[in-house]
Design an enzyme around this catalytic site. Structure first.
Site, mmCIF file in Angstrom:
data_model
loop_
_atom_site.group_PDB
_atom_site.id
_atom_site.type_symbol
_atom_site.label_atom_id
_atom_site.label_comp_id
_atom_site.label_asym_id
_atom_site.label_seq_id
_atom_site.Cartn_x
_atom_site.Cartn_y
_atom_site.Cartn_z
ATOM 1 N N GLU A 140 -10.950 1.682 -13.905
ATOM 2 C CA GLU A 140 -9.610 1.159 -14.630
ATOM 3 C C GLU A 140 -9.525 1.539 -15.956
ATOM 4 O O GLU A 140 -8.369 1.534 -16.058
ATOM 5 C CB GLU A 140 -9.825 -0.482 -14.393
ATOM 6 C CG GLU A 140 -9.548 -0.920 -12.797
ATOM 7 C CD GLU A 140 -8.492 -0.656 -12.487
ATOM 8 O OE1 GLU A 140 -7.214 -0.924 -12.843
ATOM 9 O OE2 GLU A 140 -8.308 -0.201 -11.231
ATOM 10 N N SER A 409 18.076 4.131 16.899
ATOM 11 C CA SER A 409 19.560 4.026 16.521
ATOM 12 C C SER A 409 19.717 2.669 15.763
ATOM 13 O O SER A 409 20.791 2.403 15.464
ATOM 14 C CB SER A 409 20.141 3.731 17.904
ATOM 15 O OG SER A 409 19.969 5.020 18.619
#
Length: 762
Positions: A140, A409
């Site tokens: 970090e 679809s």
């Protein structure tokens, strides 16, 4: 660090600056070697007065201004430090909180859904193995021991990395900045908040030592699945205290900080392991471990603890995990439990999980489907129910939120809405015929073509060629723009196949987009948290009010609801029809039946259902109109109990037994003469026959049928081939029935804007 781990001697890291090497090694006891002090260069004595005297006036003024500005900055900084000291409590007071707050999650009616965040003791840095903070620093904030809360080098590095990537790829915040944000600030991305974060980071550096900052950070940060603090995360994912973690496990814990939801072992253990391997490599790059140690650690298996399914009821496991992932950062300084008010309907959630599990148990094997997911939203986007799979105890991966699949679809309504935006109507005629674009030739599911066909019929029967032609005509960029307006955030790949739903999306975002059709065209942001309180004090977080900005016009929504109602009345979604209210929706089936969708809505609620297999294995001819539509029908019957029936936005709901003449004279005239009038949609418990449906699909309707006068056929499918003679006979029979029923009237011509649907049984 090498001696602390007992894995061998750590070579000097050649990739790091010498100052960081020495400080980091001293902090984590990485060897006993000390860096020899460098002799200071001889200082040259200068005469300040003579130098200033030789400067020109303008340079002396500039220098004076610089000194004054520096003094002003110093005074401002001192004032900020005093202000923060008076306003904010002592950060070290958190050490006195022996236990983390209990998180109580409430349904929309105030009943308790679950309690998470089991109490755990505050873990002192001295009680942790040094490999845990080493993994966090390497991942970090590698320059943590070199900066004073703000790292300009890290900011510039992140800025250039983001510019090269063309997106937000890296953050420049230090551990101290992250701690300041978690303790005292919100997550809003504003300049004011960023400036406050920088000031508080400097204040923390003045008030605390590096060890104290690191200790607070490890006990305050969020590690996913309701785990705040490294102690809670260790118990949650490995079933043991943090002091017992080995290096491979510590790397997994540190890796969660980048994206707790994405890398959580509770939902994606493979991604968590892979992220842990990345952290181990970062530790090697930082010089915290040697290449030999890296090889040893990467060879170690990482085994996660069994999920504590007893903490959460099986019907709320998925939704509780999602709530915890969505929780805003809250201040841990207040005592008392954290109360999270949600939009969830407790009874509907219980029914939804039961319906999914029972349906798959009864029919899953026959359809070749092993998993399903479900989402129910209200008109404002509030999540009423969320099911991420058939059984939370077996798999905690949330398929409603985290899985991205091709919608097939079910994506077509965005194409049709783009066409409506260009001036087309449900009665506009397209040509269903073979189409070739480059080397690609899409086909209809039945490999047949109907010729001239209206948009309403094409969408109801999910005709592929018409959707592809429409997408090419309106422009793929316009279709993507429509999808973005409706809330689709996933990557959409431009190309002719876009119209057939080949870009992967999540069920939650698709359901949120369909909710726009349900509420009449206003933007929707799916959400589940209403407010968060700490103890009995005022809420520390309140959900933003529903969006009211319009993303589609009322006329366009009415026209689309007309067409999507035809999907349920006479098209591929007939199994979703409800007996007491109008419904609209769309089926979706991907290649080889790998995914089956049905997303539909009424005027009150929207629901989306996905059915498939986690490994992408093809199902047994499972379409969106089969199992998904059946599940949708079951949950929506439960969800609408006690709710009045209401027409879809932009439409007028007409019962089959009600004649057009029942409408008031002025309203009937309005419907027939005004282009933007509400459209008439029909519904009935009986489903239309395949014969009349086939005839309607091939021949564009010229006559608006009166549903009350149409009798269901004796068979559910035609006994003759559907050729020109069959179509002619079918239409002739229908006209004859109308003449018999209305001997004194002429057949009513189809009116613009009025949906004509055949009603029968199947």
């Amino acid at each position: 660090m090498g001696k602390a781990l007992g894995l061998g001697k750590t070579p000097a890291p050649p990739t790091l600056p010498a100052p960081f090497q020495s400080v980091a090694q001293q902090a984590f006891d990485f060897g006993d070697e000390t860096v020899p002090a460098q002799p200071s260069p001889p200082q040259q004595r200068t005469t300040t007065g003579s130098l200033l005297g030789r400067l020109k006036l303008k340079y002396r003024l500039a220098l004076s201004f610089g000194v004054a500005a520096t003094g002003g900055i110093i005074l401002t900084f001192a004032a900020m430090m005093v202000y923060y000291t008076v306003v904010f409590p002592d950060p070290l007071a958190l050490r006195n909180n022996d236990r983390a707050p209990l998180i109580r999650i409430l349904a929309r009616d105030g009943t308790t859904i679950a309690e998470r965040g089991a109490a755990h003791e505050y873990v002192r840095l001295a009680d942790l193995p040094k490999l845990i903070p080493a993994a966090v620093v390497a991942t970090e904030d590698r320059r943590f021991f070199d900066h004073y809360g703000v790292d300009p080098f890290g900011m510039f590095r992140a800025m250039f990395a983001n510019l090269r990537a063309g997106r937000f790829a890296q953050g420049g915040s230090t551990l101290t900045q992250q701690l300041a944000k978690n303790l005292f600030l919100t997550q809003e991305r504003t300049l004011t908040r960023k400036i406050a974060e920088l000031g508080l980071a400097l204040w923390l550096e003045v008030r605390l030592t590096k060890d104290e900052i690191l200790e607070l950070y490890l006990n305050q940060c969020y590690f996913g699945a309701g785990a705040y603090g490294v102690g809670s995360a260790s118990e949650r994912y490995f079933g043991k205290p943090a002091r017992s973690l080995n290096l491979a496990e510590a790397a997994v814990i540190a890796g969660l900080l980048k994206a707790p939801s994405k890398y959580s072992p509770a939902t994606n253990p493979d991604a968590a392991r892979e992220r842990g391997r990345v952290v181990v490599s970062l530790m090697r790059d930082a010089g915290f471990i040697s290449p030999e140690q890296e090889k040893i650690v990467l060879a170690q298996p990482v085994v996660f603890a069994d999920p504590k399914t007893t903490v959460v009821a099986s019907d709320t496991g998925y939704v509780v995990d999602y709530i915890l992932d969505q929780m805003p950062p809250i201040s841990q300084t207040a005592s008392g439990e954290v109360i999270v008010q949600t939009t969830l309907d407790r009874d509907l959630q219980r029914s939804a999980q039961k319906i999914v599990k029972d349906t798959l148990a009864r029919k899953g094997a026959a359809f070749g489907a092993s998993q399903a997911a479900l989402v129910v939203l209200d008109k404002e986007g509030g999540i009423r129910a969320l099911v991420g799979g058939r059984d939370y105890a077996e798999s905690q991966f949330d398929r409603a939120v985290k899985a991205k699949r091709q919608p097939g679809s079910a994506f077509k309504p965005f194409v049709y809405l783009a066409a409506l935006d260009r001036g087309m109507t449900p009665d506009s005629v397209m040509f269903d015929a073979p189409v070739t674009i480059g080397d690609w030739s899409p086909k209809n599911d039945n490999n047949k073509y109907a010729g001239e066909i209206t948009l309403r019929q094409a969408l109801a029967q999910s005709v592929n060629t018409v959707a592809v032609r429409l997408n090419q005509d309106v422009g793929q960029g316009r279709t993507i723009a429509v999808a973005r307006r409706l809330g689709i955030r996933s990557d959409l790949h431009e190309g002719p196949s876009l119209a057939l739903g080949t870009s992967e999306v999540s069920l939650l975002e698709m359901s949120g987009a369909y909710a726009v059709f349900s509420n009449g065209g206003e933007a929707v942001e799916p959400h589940i948290i209403s407010q968060v309180r700490v103890g009995n004090v005022s809420p520390v977080y309140v959900s933003p009010p529903p969006r009211t900005d319009r993303v589609a016009s009322v006329d366009e929504i009415g026209a689309l609801n007309d067409m999507l109602n035809a999907v349920v009345v006479s098209g591929t979604g007939r199994r979703a029809a409800l007996p007491d209210r109008p419904v609209a929706g769309k089926t979706g089936t991907t290649q080889d039946f790998r995914d089956a969708w049905f997303i539909g809505y009424t005027s009150q609620l929207t629901a989306g259902v996905w059915v498939g297999n986690d490994n992408g294995k093809p199902m047994i001819r499972t379409t969106g109109g089969s199992l998904p539509a059946e599940i949708w029908n079951q949950i929506m019957r439960v969800a609408h109990q006690g709710l009045p029936s209401a027409p879809l936005p932009g439409t007028v709901a007409s019962r089959p037994e009600v004649d057009d003449a029942v409408l008031p004279v002025d309203e009937a005239a309005h419907v027939s003469k005004t282009p933007s009038a509400p459209r008439v949609v029909q519904y009935h418990e009986a489903l239309p026959s395949a014969a009349r449906d086939a005839a309607q699909r091939i021949a564009p309707p010229r006559v608006a049928e009166k549903a009350a006068d149409i009798q269901p056929p004796s068979q559910s499918h035609p006994t003759s081939n559907i050729d020109d003679d069959f179509i002619a006979r079918a239409l002739a029979d229908e006209l004859e029935q109308q003449r018999d029923a209305m001997p004194d009237q002429e057949p009513v011509e189809a009116r613009p804007g009025v949906a004509a649907f055949a009603i029968g049984a199947r």
